[in-house]
Design an enzyme around this catalytic site. Structure first.
Site, PDB file in Angstrom:
ATOM      1  N   GLU A 106       0.835  -1.209   0.000  1.00 54.60           N
ATOM      2  CA  GLU A 106       0.000   0.000   0.000  1.00 54.60           C
ATOM      3  C   GLU A 106       0.874   1.265   0.000  1.00 54.60           C
ATOM      4  O   GLU A 106       1.858   1.341   0.719  1.00 54.60           O
ATOM      5  CB  GLU A 106      -0.898  -0.025   1.235  1.00 54.60           C
ATOM      6  N   LYS A 130      -9.467   2.313  -3.225  1.00 46.32           N
ATOM      7  CA  LYS A 130      -9.876   1.680  -1.973  1.00 46.32           C
ATOM      8  C   LYS A 130     -11.264   2.162  -1.548  1.00 46.32           C
ATOM      9  O   LYS A 130     -11.501   3.375  -1.450  1.00 46.32           O
ATOM     10  CB  LYS A 130      -8.831   2.009  -0.902  1.00 46.32           C
ATOM     11  N   CYS A 134      -5.858  -3.209   1.649  1.00 46.25           N
ATOM     12  CA  CYS A 134      -5.729  -3.177   3.111  1.00 46.25           C
ATOM     13  C   CYS A 134      -7.052  -3.369   3.841  1.00 46.25           C
ATOM     14  O   CYS A 134      -7.602  -4.464   3.862  1.00 46.25           O
ATOM     15  CB  CYS A 134      -5.022  -1.884   3.536  1.00 46.25           C
TER      16      CYS A 134
END
Length: 280
Positions: free
Chosen positions: A44, A118, A155
């Site tokens: 990330e 994300k 994540c």
């Protein structure tokens, strides 16, 4: 015809500056290519520290355009050089005030295939991401790459089963999950959630975590990156919990059809019964 794809991932320590961080990942990519890898993914916001340990406007300086910013353009050159597909997670600025936690996907010939943003943005101690990022708004793309159909889930997304499933419904064979998660917070979940998601959705997952401590907080990123197959089994050893590491593993995509025929989870889904799952 063989369906084995040699895939790679990198878990890295922060170097202290963007130039040396990118250069280090370029060398890992070249080494992966020398080992025969055809796809590689990074952690990330790979070219920056995990600045979300603090809330400070100085950290907007890490943001750049996707795909026209310098990092993605440099990774396109690297893809052309190595002949690998590359998953490139960065801090994206779309326009003033519009920032996203993004991963660009670059094909083996250097073509920019698109981006994933994300969806799920945490806001808890040490992970102040809502300060920086808007929630993703480009859906759940699966990219038709030189090695097969590749998706990305970033994540904190991994805690939400809906996205994993949508990537499977969209045809993913391999999903990269670049992360930055710290010791004590999620160690128990780290080797539970992604293998369970690989089983539930019957595809391969590359789970990538940072490693080490950085200057903006006391998060101790514990590495232990891995590949997991559609039966929930680790492909080779899990990476170190303390050291930087390049993993290169052979993934047999023929296993996907084998498992889907045996377990038939997609056949037995009941979307007609799931209406309540999307009610506010």
């Amino acid at each position: 015809m063989s369906q084995v794809v040699r895939a790679a991932l990198v878990q890295a320590t922060w170097t202290g500056d963007t130039e040396s961080m990118i250069a280090k990942h370029e060398e890992h990519a070249r080494e992966a290519a020398r080992q025969g890898a055809r796809i590689i993914g990074f952690q990330e916001v790979f070219n920056a520290p995990y600045f979300c340990q603090v809330q400070d406007p100085e950290h907007y300086r890490w943001a750049e355009a996707v795909p026209d910013g310098p990092t993605v353009q440099r990774m396109r050159e690297l893809a052309r050089e190595t002949g690998m597909v590359i998953v490139v997670p960065v801090f994206e600025v779309e326009q003033s005030g519009f920032y996203y936690n993004t991963a660009a996907v670059i094909d083996a010939d250097g073509s920019y295939l698109g981006k994933y943003r994300k969806h799920h943005i945490p806001q808890v101690k040490g992970f102040w991401e809502k300060y920086y990022f808007k929630p993703g708004n480009v859906g759940w793309p699966v990219f038709d790459t030189a090695v097969g159909k590749v998706g990305v889930y970033i994540c904190y997304d991994r805690h939400f089963p809906e996205g994993w499933r949508q990537l499977g419904l969209n045809g993913a064979q391999l999903v990269y999950n670049p992360s930055a998660t710290s010791r004590g917070l999620s160690g128990y979940l780290w080797q539970l959630e992604q293998p369970a998601s690989a089983v539930a959705n019957e595809y391969f997952i590359a789970a990538i975590n940072r490693v080490g401590q950085e200057e903006y907080g006391d998060n101790d990123f514990y590495g232990t990156s891995y590949f997991v197959d559609p039966r929930g089994r680790f492909v080779g050893d899990v990476a170190s919990d303390k050291e930087e590491e390049l993993l290169v593993r052979d993934l047999d995509f023929a296993l996907i059809d084998e498992v889907r025929q045996q377990w038939a989870f997609y056949r037995d889904r009941r979307p007609d019964a799931y209406e309540g799952l999307v009610e506010p």
